[in-house]
Design a protein around this motif. Sequence first.
Motif, PDB file in Angstrom:
ATOM      1  N   THR A  11       0.803  -1.221   0.000  1.00 10.89           N
ATOM      2  CA  THR A  11       0.000   0.000   0.000  1.00 10.89           C
ATOM      3  C   THR A  11       0.840   1.278   0.000  1.00 10.89           C
ATOM      4  O   THR A  11       0.295   2.374   0.028  1.00 10.89           O
ATOM      5  CB  THR A  11      -0.945   0.038   1.215  1.00 10.89           C
ATOM      6  N   TYR A  24      -1.519   3.943  -1.481  1.00 12.50           N
ATOM      7  CA  TYR A  24      -2.613   3.278  -2.183  1.00 12.50           C
ATOM      8  C   TYR A  24      -3.751   2.886  -1.241  1.00 12.50           C
ATOM      9  O   TYR A  24      -3.593   2.891  -0.013  1.00 12.50           O
ATOM     10  CB  TYR A  24      -2.086   2.025  -2.889  1.00 12.50           C
ATOM     11  N   ASP A  25      -4.865   2.544  -1.861  1.00 17.09           N
ATOM     12  CA  ASP A  25      -6.059   2.104  -1.132  1.00 17.09           C
ATOM     13  C   ASP A  25      -5.708   1.023  -0.105  1.00 17.09           C
ATOM     14  O   ASP A  25      -4.994   0.075  -0.409  1.00 17.09           O
ATOM     15  CB  ASP A  25      -7.069   1.550  -2.146  1.00 17.09           C
ATOM     16  N   GLY A  26      -6.198   1.186   1.121  1.00 19.79           N
ATOM     17  CA  GLY A  26      -5.947   0.209   2.172  1.00 19.79           C
ATOM     18  C   GLY A  26      -4.787   0.533   3.076  1.00 19.79           C
ATOM     19  O   GLY A  26      -4.571  -0.168   4.081  1.00 19.79           O
ATOM     20  N   TRP A  39      -5.570   5.500   4.770  1.00 15.58           N
ATOM     21  CA  TRP A  39      -6.418   5.735   3.587  1.00 15.58           C
ATOM     22  C   TRP A  39      -7.892   5.672   3.972  1.00 15.58           C
ATOM     23  O   TRP A  39      -8.333   4.743   4.618  1.00 15.58           O
ATOM     24  CB  TRP A  39      -6.117   4.690   2.522  1.00 15.58           C
ATOM     25  N   ASN A  58     -11.167   3.624  -3.817  1.00 12.82           N
ATOM     26  CA  ASN A  58      -9.904   3.246  -4.430  1.00 12.82           C
ATOM     27  C   ASN A  58      -9.568   4.175  -5.591  1.00 12.82           C
ATOM     28  O   ASN A  58     -10.436   4.532  -6.378  1.00 12.82           O
ATOM     29  CB  ASN A  58      -9.982   1.796  -4.923  1.00 12.82           C
ATOM     30  N   GLY A  86      -3.135   5.937  -6.931  1.00 14.11           N
ATOM     31  CA  GLY A  86      -2.738   6.276  -5.571  1.00 14.11           C
ATOM     32  C   GLY A  86      -2.592   7.777  -5.363  1.00 14.11           C
ATOM     33  O   GLY A  86      -2.794   8.585  -6.272  1.00 14.11           O
TER      34      GLY A  86
END
Length: 242
Positions: free
Chosen positions: A38, A85-87, A217, A221, A225
């Motif tokens: 991530t 990034y997502d997560g 985050w 999504n 990013g």
Amino acid sequence: MINGFKVFDADPYVNKWVSSARRVVETLDVSQRRHGRTWFVGVDALPNNTDGSIRGATLGGAWMDDLSAHPEFDGWHKAQVSIVYDGYPRQDPDESDAAHRFRVKRDAAHMDGLLPEGAVRRRHLREPHAFIVGLPLNNVPSSPLVVWPDSHRVMQTAFSKVFEGVEPCYWGDQDVTDVYQAARREVFERCERVEVSMRPGQAVLLNRHLIHGVAPWEGPNVIEGRQVAYFRPMVANVADWL
């Protein structure tokens, strides 16, 4: 920078640089990521020139007018390209539960330049920066920069005491782990946590002693990013770090 950081309005010079930098970032191999894939750390990932320019776009903007208040620095290095990034943040297999909780609950709050060394990860001043400047590369609000205003004063006071009577050439030899962690706890008690959301064209300038981090985050999504380029040039004279 009374509070240790300053956010600048969108600037055409910054916009031009960001447009050129983004075209280069699109070609980078970002497959090597941390924290459950991530975060692309991207240290020295941007192949800018020694004057900070990239693909003919000059590094400039109103933020550069404020650099006169900072120590002389040793040129422009290749910028970090930090992509979240997502997560973010997921836990890596080799990451302790305590370290992961700190990243989630405290935004991985830190002061740049203190590197963990050895098996027990003791902190030493190995990268005495002059300042930090962040230039957002895309308009993604998730996982913004987090700062603790006035924390630079707490940290500067703590390190002035620990380095008192020590020649600057030996500062890096000092184990500053305990002092650093105690001062950071004081920051959490005394200073407000502030999220700094920005869009391309803007810039943020941070005092080198400011405690800062990255928020987890939240939101949908975004494949590319949240991207920020960071410059952290070294002081020309180590003694000026304090």
